[in-house]
Scaffold this motif. Structure first.
Motif, PDB file in Angstrom:
ATOM      1  N   LEU A 192       0.822  -1.226   0.000  1.00 37.50           N
ATOM      2  CA  LEU A 192       0.000   0.000   0.000  1.00 37.50           C
ATOM      3  C   LEU A 192       0.854   1.274   0.000  1.00 37.50           C
ATOM      4  O   LEU A 192       1.685   1.483   0.880  1.00 37.50           O
ATOM      5  N   TYR A 193       0.594   2.116  -0.993  1.00 34.78           N
ATOM      6  CA  TYR A 193       1.252   3.438  -1.062  1.00 34.78           C
ATOM      7  C   TYR A 193       0.512   4.441  -0.192  1.00 34.78           C
ATOM      8  O   TYR A 193      -0.725   4.378  -0.088  1.00 34.78           O
ATOM      9  N   MET A 194       1.228   5.391   0.327  1.00 38.40           N
ATOM     10  CA  MET A 194       0.561   6.557   0.898  1.00 38.40           C
ATOM     11  C   MET A 194       1.466   7.770   0.736  1.00 38.40           C
ATOM     12  O   MET A 194       2.688   7.645   0.790  1.00 38.40           O
ATOM     13  N   PRO A 195       0.845   8.952   0.510  1.00 37.37           N
ATOM     14  CA  PRO A 195       1.647  10.163   0.360  1.00 37.37           C
ATOM     15  C   PRO A 195       2.367  10.461   1.672  1.00 37.37           C
ATOM     16  O   PRO A 195       1.750  10.474   2.734  1.00 37.37           O
ATOM     17  N   ARG A 234      -2.293  11.498   8.554  1.00 32.65           N
ATOM     18  CA  ARG A 234      -3.421  10.628   8.913  1.00 32.65           C
ATOM     19  C   ARG A 234      -3.196   9.219   8.307  1.00 32.65           C
ATOM     20  O   ARG A 234      -3.405   8.203   8.967  1.00 32.65           O
ATOM     21  N   ALA A 235      -2.761   9.170   7.052  1.00 31.02           N
ATOM     22  CA  ALA A 235      -2.533   7.878   6.376  1.00 31.02           C
ATOM     23  C   ALA A 235      -1.358   7.143   7.019  1.00 31.02           C
ATOM     24  O   ALA A 235      -1.408   5.927   7.222  1.00 31.02           O
ATOM     25  N   LEU A 258      -3.784  -1.309   9.293  1.00 34.55           N
ATOM     26  CA  LEU A 258      -4.339  -1.860   8.045  1.00 34.55           C
ATOM     27  C   LEU A 258      -3.687  -3.192   7.678  1.00 34.55           C
ATOM     28  O   LEU A 258      -2.502  -3.416   7.971  1.00 34.55           O
ATOM     29  N   ARG A 316       9.672   5.377  -0.544  1.00 32.43           N
ATOM     30  CA  ARG A 316       9.975   5.694  -1.946  1.00 32.43           C
ATOM     31  C   ARG A 316      10.601   7.081  -1.995  1.00 32.43           C
ATOM     32  O   ARG A 316       9.942   8.072  -1.663  1.00 32.43           O
ATOM     33  N   VAL A 337      -0.716  -0.226  -9.836  1.00 35.08           N
ATOM     34  CA  VAL A 337      -1.926   0.136  -9.084  1.00 35.08           C
ATOM     35  C   VAL A 337      -3.165   0.162  -9.981  1.00 35.08           C
ATOM     36  O   VAL A 337      -3.057   0.270 -11.204  1.00 35.08           O
ATOM     37  N   PHE A 379     -10.416   3.403  -7.118  1.00 36.95           N
ATOM     38  CA  PHE A 379     -10.533   2.625  -5.877  1.00 36.95           C
ATOM     39  C   PHE A 379     -11.991   2.410  -5.448  1.00 36.95           C
ATOM     40  O   PHE A 379     -12.258   1.752  -4.454  1.00 36.95           O
ATOM     41  N   ILE A 438      -3.594   1.774  -3.624  1.00 39.55           N
ATOM     42  CA  ILE A 438      -3.574   3.195  -3.252  1.00 39.55           C
ATOM     43  C   ILE A 438      -4.572   3.536  -2.156  1.00 39.55           C
ATOM     44  O   ILE A 438      -4.563   4.656  -1.651  1.00 39.55           O
ATOM     45  N   HIS A 439      -5.457   2.597  -1.814  1.00 42.82           N
ATOM     46  CA  HIS A 439      -6.519   2.933  -0.857  1.00 42.82           C
ATOM     47  C   HIS A 439      -6.837   1.711   0.000  1.00 42.82           C
ATOM     48  O   HIS A 439      -6.829   0.583  -0.510  1.00 42.82           O
ATOM     49  N   PRO A 440      -7.153   1.944   1.297  1.00 36.08           N
ATOM     50  CA  PRO A 440      -7.468   0.802   2.179  1.00 36.08           C
ATOM     51  C   PRO A 440      -8.601  -0.074   1.649  1.00 36.08           C
ATOM     52  O   PRO A 440      -8.627  -1.281   1.913  1.00 36.08           O
TER      53      PRO A 440
HETATM   54  N1  COA Z   1      -2.981   4.736   3.059  1.00 34.17           N
HETATM   55  C1  COA Z   1      -3.446   4.794   4.322  1.00 34.17           C
HETATM   56  N2  COA Z   1      -4.644   5.343   4.646  1.00 34.17           N
HETATM   57  C2  COA Z   1      -5.357   5.840   3.626  1.00 34.17           C
HETATM   58  C3  COA Z   1      -4.914   5.810   2.294  1.00 34.17           C
HETATM   59  C4  COA Z   1      -3.666   5.236   2.022  1.00 34.17           C
HETATM   60  N3  COA Z   1      -3.201   5.182   0.771  1.00 34.17           N
HETATM   61  N4  COA Z   1      -5.856   6.386   1.498  1.00 34.17           N
HETATM   62  C5  COA Z   1      -6.858   6.759   2.314  1.00 34.17           C
HETATM   63  N5  COA Z   1      -6.570   6.446   3.585  1.00 34.17           N
HETATM   64  C6  COA Z   1      -7.406   6.632   4.765  1.00 34.17           C
HETATM   65  C7  COA Z   1      -7.874   8.061   4.936  1.00 34.17           C
HETATM   66  O1  COA Z   1      -6.934   8.763   5.714  1.00 34.17           O
HETATM   67  C8  COA Z   1      -9.191   7.884   5.638  1.00 34.17           C
HETATM   68  O2  COA Z   1      -8.943   7.568   6.988  1.00 34.17           O
HETATM   69  P1  COA Z   1      -9.974   7.986   8.148  1.00 34.17           P
HETATM   70  O3  COA Z   1     -11.355   7.773   7.617  1.00 34.17           O
HETATM   71  O4  COA Z   1      -9.650   7.070   9.275  1.00 34.17           O
HETATM   72  O5  COA Z   1      -9.654   9.412   8.416  1.00 34.17           O
HETATM   73  C9  COA Z   1      -9.751   6.621   5.036  1.00 34.17           C
HETATM   74  O6  COA Z   1      -8.610   5.896   4.566  1.00 34.17           O
HETATM   75  C10 COA Z   1     -10.714   6.833   3.896  1.00 34.17           C
HETATM   76  O7  COA Z   1     -10.094   7.638   2.924  1.00 34.17           O
HETATM   77  P2  COA Z   1     -10.953   8.388   1.801  1.00 34.17           P
HETATM   78  O8  COA Z   1     -11.628   9.581   2.399  1.00 34.17           O
HETATM   79  O9  COA Z   1     -11.830   7.414   1.117  1.00 34.17           O
HETATM   80  O10 COA Z   1      -9.861   8.805   0.784  1.00 34.17           O
HETATM   81  P3  COA Z   1      -9.237  10.235   0.592  1.00 34.17           P
HETATM   82  O11 COA Z   1     -10.195  11.064  -0.210  1.00 34.17           O
HETATM   83  O12 COA Z   1      -8.783  10.790   1.906  1.00 34.17           O
HETATM   84  O13 COA Z   1      -7.944   9.931  -0.293  1.00 34.17           O
HETATM   85  C11 COA Z   1      -6.618   9.357  -2.155  1.00 34.17           C
HETATM   86  C12 COA Z   1      -8.034   9.412  -1.598  1.00 34.17           C
HETATM   87  C13 COA Z   1      -6.611   8.672  -3.502  1.00 34.17           C
HETATM   88  C14 COA Z   1      -6.099  10.798  -2.302  1.00 34.17           C
HETATM   89  C15 COA Z   1      -5.735   8.578  -1.142  1.00 34.17           C
HETATM   90  O14 COA Z   1      -6.301   7.308  -1.020  1.00 34.17           O
HETATM   91  C16 COA Z   1      -4.271   8.490  -1.478  1.00 34.17           C
HETATM   92  O15 COA Z   1      -3.549   9.455  -1.313  1.00 34.17           O
HETATM   93  N6  COA Z   1      -3.790   7.307  -1.945  1.00 34.17           N
HETATM   94  C17 COA Z   1      -2.391   7.042  -2.181  1.00 34.17           C
HETATM   95  C18 COA Z   1      -1.845   7.835  -3.345  1.00 34.17           C
HETATM   96  C19 COA Z   1      -0.389   7.540  -3.567  1.00 34.17           C
HETATM   97  O16 COA Z   1       0.354   7.295  -2.646  1.00 34.17           O
HETATM   98  N7  COA Z   1       0.060   7.558  -4.844  1.00 34.17           N
HETATM   99  C20 COA Z   1       1.400   7.264  -5.196  1.00 34.17           C
HETATM  100  C21 COA Z   1       1.580   5.947  -5.856  1.00 34.17           C
HETATM  101  S1  COA Z   1       0.554   5.635  -7.232  1.00 34.17           S
END
Ligand code: COA
Ligand code: MG
Length: 298
Positions: A12-15, A20-21, A28, A70, A197, A201, A225-227
């Motif tokens: 799983l990726y996260m920014p 929060r992520a 997770l 990364r 990816v 999602f 990219i998403h839980p």
């Molecule tokens: N890792 C961990 N937690 C994540 C997550 C991730 N990739 N994406 C979402 N979450 C968490 C949110 O913080 C939120 O938590 P909470 O309800 O406990 O506060 C929950 O999951 C639901 O998130 P949601 O509201 O549906 O998504 P969002 O609108 O906040 O974010 C994205 C959507 C696409 C922006 C986000 O999922 C994201 O940044 N994904 C990763 C992108 C990335 O890293 N790209 C690089 C490689 S391709």
């Protein structure tokens, strides 16, 4: 140089700028986490994301999940600082974006050494450019040497579409040959390789189809990219109970005294060769790794 077998079904990726992520990831059901400083972090936030990520990794709390940072490429303004910070963060490894040649990874390994990273720190490489695919063999071959602790390849399918002007279509036919080339290169040198990816999602059906396709192509897991994508991905990349019990049956049959030294035997009316025992060994090892990591299918 891969150590013991471990499951990398869900990666799983996260920014890195998303605190929060970074926190949520601790609860997770992902086998591996990629804390991103590259594509998902805007230039103005690069330094802040680097600090956030390294502080989070140092503070720990990620349990049995593998933690990978990364970094930005060494050719960018941020890559050198990212690498130096990641080297001492305690992360399990760093992921290098847009790897185009073996030379690029040799430079990374040298820089890690100079930054006093532990010898155990893994290097993961993204294949996401035409060069990366064309040179997948020489890049993967580094795993056979002692200088670069390369353990895993990651497909960067979004960048690959951009760089090649191919289109996203549901069955991915425009990129299939490249995905398979990369899988072959990984297998030739004992590396794990993780699929790209799935951006939508909210589309669970589409994700399921792509996970099944990735597994059929030979990938060990999928980047996410998403839980909401974890459960399906873990399900599809976990060996089924049926596969595991069939594998155990094959291994037990080869252990029977009357089958000692045989290359081919019959199990439940089917021909089974030693090569099937090798496949079975890996299936059982992965199933056991999942069980002991405590992250069995979410
Ligand atoms: N890792 C961990 N937690 C994540 C997550 C991730 N990739 N994406 C979402 N979450 C968490 C949110 O913080 C939120 O938590 P909470 O309800 O406990 O506060 C929950 O999951 C639901 O998130 P949601 O509201 O549906 O998504 P969002 O609108 O906040 O974010 C994205 C959507 C696409 C922006 C986000 O999922 C994201 O940044 N994904 C990763 C992108 C990335 O890293 N790209 C690089 C490689 S391709
Ligand atoms: Mg990319």
């Amino acid at each position: 140089m891969t150590g013991s077998i471990r499951a990398r079904r869900s990666v799983l990726y996260m920014p890195g700028i998303n605190q929060r992520a970074l926190e949520k990831a601790k609860s997770l059901a992902a086998d591996s986490l990629i804390l991103d400083l590259e594509d998902s972090v805007a230039p103005d936030s690069k330094a802040a994301a680097r600090d956030l990520v390294c502080d989070a990794v140092k503070a720990g709390g990620y349990g049995g999940r593998e933690v990978i940072i990364r970094i930005n490429g060494l050719e960018t303004d941020w890559g050198g600082d990212d690498l130096a910070a990641a080297a001492l963060s305690g992360a399990d490894g760093i992921l290098i974006p847009k790897v185009g040649s073996a030379e690029a990874l040799k430079s990374v390994a040298a820089a890690l050494k100079a930054a006093n990273a532990p010898d155990t720190m893994q290097i993961w490489a993204m294949l996401e450019t035409p060069d990366g695919i064309l040179n997948a063999k020489e890049i993967s071959a580094l795993a056979a040497g002692a200088d670069v602790n390369l353990t895993c390849l990651i497909m960067g399918t979004n960048d690959l579409l951009k760089e090649t002007r191919t289109l996203f279509v549901p069955d991915r036919f425009p990129v299939l040959a490249w995905l398979s080339m990369a899988v072959l290169a990984a297998r030739a040198y004992g590396l794990d390789i993780i699929d790209g990816v799935y951006n939508n999602f909210s589309d669970q059906e589409g994700l399921r189809a792509e996970c099944e396709q990735g597994r059929a192509l030979g990938f060990d897991g999928k980047t996410l990219i998403h839980p909401a994508q974890l459960a399906i991905c873990n399900e599809i990349f976990t060996p089924s109970d049926e596969e595991v019990s069939w594998s155990r049956k094959i291994l037990a049959a080869f252990e029977e005294p009357e089958n000692a030294g045989k290359g081919v035997i019959t199990v439940d009316g089917q021909m089974v060769e030693l090569l099937h025992a090798k496949i079975a060994e890996r299936t059982v090892a992965i199933a056991e790794a999942i069980e002991t990591s405590g992250q069995a299918a979410a």
